[in-house]
Design an enzyme around this catalytic site. Structure first.
Site, mmCIF file in Angstrom:
data_model
loop_
_atom_site.group_PDB
_atom_site.id
_atom_site.type_symbol
_atom_site.label_atom_id
_atom_site.label_comp_id
_atom_site.label_asym_id
_atom_site.label_seq_id
_atom_site.Cartn_x
_atom_site.Cartn_y
_atom_site.Cartn_z
ATOM 1 C CD GLU A 5 -3.000 -0.880 0.047
ATOM 2 O OE1 GLU A 5 -2.566 -0.893 -1.127
ATOM 3 O OE2 GLU A 5 -4.196 -0.741 0.313
ATOM 4 C CB THR A 14 -4.669 6.155 -3.794
ATOM 5 O OG1 THR A 14 -5.517 5.177 -4.368
ATOM 6 C CG2 THR A 14 -4.843 6.130 -2.288
HETATM 7 P P1 ADP Z 1 -6.944 0.797 -5.710
HETATM 8 O O1 ADP Z 1 -7.753 1.480 -4.660
HETATM 9 O O2 ADP Z 1 -7.815 0.265 -6.786
HETATM 10 O O3 ADP Z 1 -5.998 -0.198 -5.132
HETATM 11 P P2 ADP Z 1 -4.670 2.456 -5.969
HETATM 12 O O4 ADP Z 1 -4.511 3.745 -6.700
HETATM 13 O O5 ADP Z 1 -4.523 2.431 -4.485
HETATM 14 O O6 ADP Z 1 -6.066 1.869 -6.410
HETATM 15 O O7 ADP Z 1 -3.589 1.394 -6.495
HETATM 16 C C1 ADP Z 1 -3.328 1.214 -7.802
HETATM 17 C C2 ADP Z 1 -1.893 1.647 -8.084
HETATM 18 O O8 ADP Z 1 -0.977 0.626 -7.678
HETATM 19 C C3 ADP Z 1 -1.702 1.844 -9.579
HETATM 20 O O9 ADP Z 1 -0.860 2.969 -9.751
HETATM 21 C C4 ADP Z 1 -0.976 0.581 -10.013
HETATM 22 O O10 ADP Z 1 -0.125 0.797 -11.118
HETATM 23 C C5 ADP Z 1 -0.158 0.217 -8.780
HETATM 24 N N1 ADP Z 1 0.100 -1.254 -8.692
HETATM 25 C C6 ADP Z 1 1.287 -1.848 -8.670
HETATM 26 N N2 ADP Z 1 1.176 -3.185 -8.592
HETATM 27 C C7 ADP Z 1 -0.148 -3.451 -8.556
HETATM 28 C C8 ADP Z 1 -0.910 -4.650 -8.476
HETATM 29 N N3 ADP Z 1 -0.335 -5.858 -8.419
HETATM 30 N N4 ADP Z 1 -2.234 -4.536 -8.425
HETATM 31 C C9 ADP Z 1 -2.835 -3.324 -8.494
HETATM 32 N N5 ADP Z 1 -2.188 -2.154 -8.579
HETATM 33 C C10 ADP Z 1 -0.840 -2.207 -8.611
#
Ligand code: ADP
Length: 305
Positions: free
Chosen positions: A128, A180
């Site tokens: 995270e 985020t």
């Molecule tokens: P969500 O609330 O859908 O998790 P976030 O913005 O917190 O959205 O997370 C998505 C971010 O994390 C994107 O920038 C994405 O490129 C990055 N990321 C890296 N690895 C992963 C993964 N395995 N799964 C999802 N997002 C990923």
């Protein structure tokens, strides 16, 4: 070679008033991951989906979470990970948490369950941090524990799984991007005492409502006077969705995590279906593409399939 396949659910962080401290797991959608223990040290990631996420372990939340777990092992095992993502990254539905939590739960299973659930939350929070810039556990915890969780504290970790009455969850995901990290950046750093009093009254009310199966109290407590007024401006149609869904009988709802998805909790399935139709109508009239569905609370969290 030992291998395990798991399903890791979408989650809704905050639950309106509980910014960074409350979260809920959903039955739909769920990511699928295959994790294999290997004699070859290191982490290898493959994505079987359309999202073009990074496969370098240090840039993928699953890799970062697993590296945290590996630090605490006294052997040279490696892992091969295949991720099939069904939770769209950046939807606000815990896509990053599903990968980070899923991989550490799977690895722990392959290692003979040597770590506690709390340890796994600690490892997954590193993912995270990569996704949003801060360690938070409000998606990770319900993903691992299932149901609704309260994160009373992150340092030290204090996670309280909460009971909740059966509910239907209508979700709409307008196809816009809200990062985020940006959604955190725009928040004011100070709150007024009068707003804080309202907010902690609502959080306590929501927790009590969940524990006492009191739908009326849940409904009254689903109010956010601190985060939502600032963040909702990033989501077209938000106020209209809230107003019309409440009039149709939803208990309440708001921004899922940092958005742009919006969720509404409902006591009855037919109300949730009506609410979904209202959400569709609003985004059809705005002319914004969206994805919508109705699901229920997932009480199991990550499962082995
Ligand atoms: P969500 O609330 O859908 O998790 P976030 O913005 O917190 O959205 O997370 C998505 C971010 O994390 C994107 O920038 C994405 O490129 C990055 N990321 C890296 N690895 C992963 C993964 N395995 N799964 C999802 N997002 C990923």
């Amino acid at each position: 070679m030992k291998s395990v396949k798991i399903k890791s659910p979408a989650t809704i962080a905050n639950l309106v008033c509980g910014f960074d401290v409350l979260g809920m797991a959903l039955n739909d959608p769920q990511d699928v991951m295959q994790v294999t223990l290997s004699k070859e040290p290191g982490i290898r990631i493959q994505h079987n989906d359309i999202y073009n996420l990074p496969v370098i372990p240090e840039k993928n939340v699953a890799g970062v979470a697993l590296l945290e777990l590996i630090k605490e092992l006294d052997n040279e095992n490696g892992f091969d990970i295949v991720i099939e993502k069904h939770i769209k990254p950046g939807s606000g539905l815990g896509s990053s948490a599903a990968s980070a939590a899923g991989v550490v739960v799977a690895a722990n299973h392959l290692l003979g369950n040597i770590f506690s659930k709390e340890d796994l939350v600690r490892f997954a929070m590193a993912g995270e941090k990569l996704a949003s810039g801060v360690k938070h556990a409000d998606n990770i915890s319900p993903c691992i524990y299932g149901g609704v969780t309260l994160i009373r504290s992150i340092f030290p970790l204090d996670i309280i799984p909460l009971p909740a009455p059966p509910m239907y969850v209508a979700v709409v995901h307008p196809q816009i991007e809200v990062k985020t990290s940006d959604a955190r950046e725009i928040l004011r750093k100070e709150v007024l005492l009068k707003d804080a009093i309202k907010q902690w009254g609502n959080i306590a009310g929501l927790v009590a409502g969940f524990m006492q199966n009191d739908y009326g109290l849940i409904s009254r407590s689903l109010e956010d006077v601190i985060i939502e007024p600032v963040r909702s401006i990033l989501i077209p149609g938000f106020d209209e969705v809230k107003k019309k869904c409440a009039a149709a009988g939803a208990l309440g709802g708001g921004i899922a995590g940092s958005g742009p998805s919006i969720f509404m909790l409902c006591k009855e399935e037919n109300v949730a279906k009506d609410v979904e139709l209202i959400m569709k109508g609003i985004y059809d009239s705005i002319g914004l593409a969206y994805h919508s569905y109705v699901t229920t609370i997932n009480n199991k969290g990550i499962t082995i399939v």
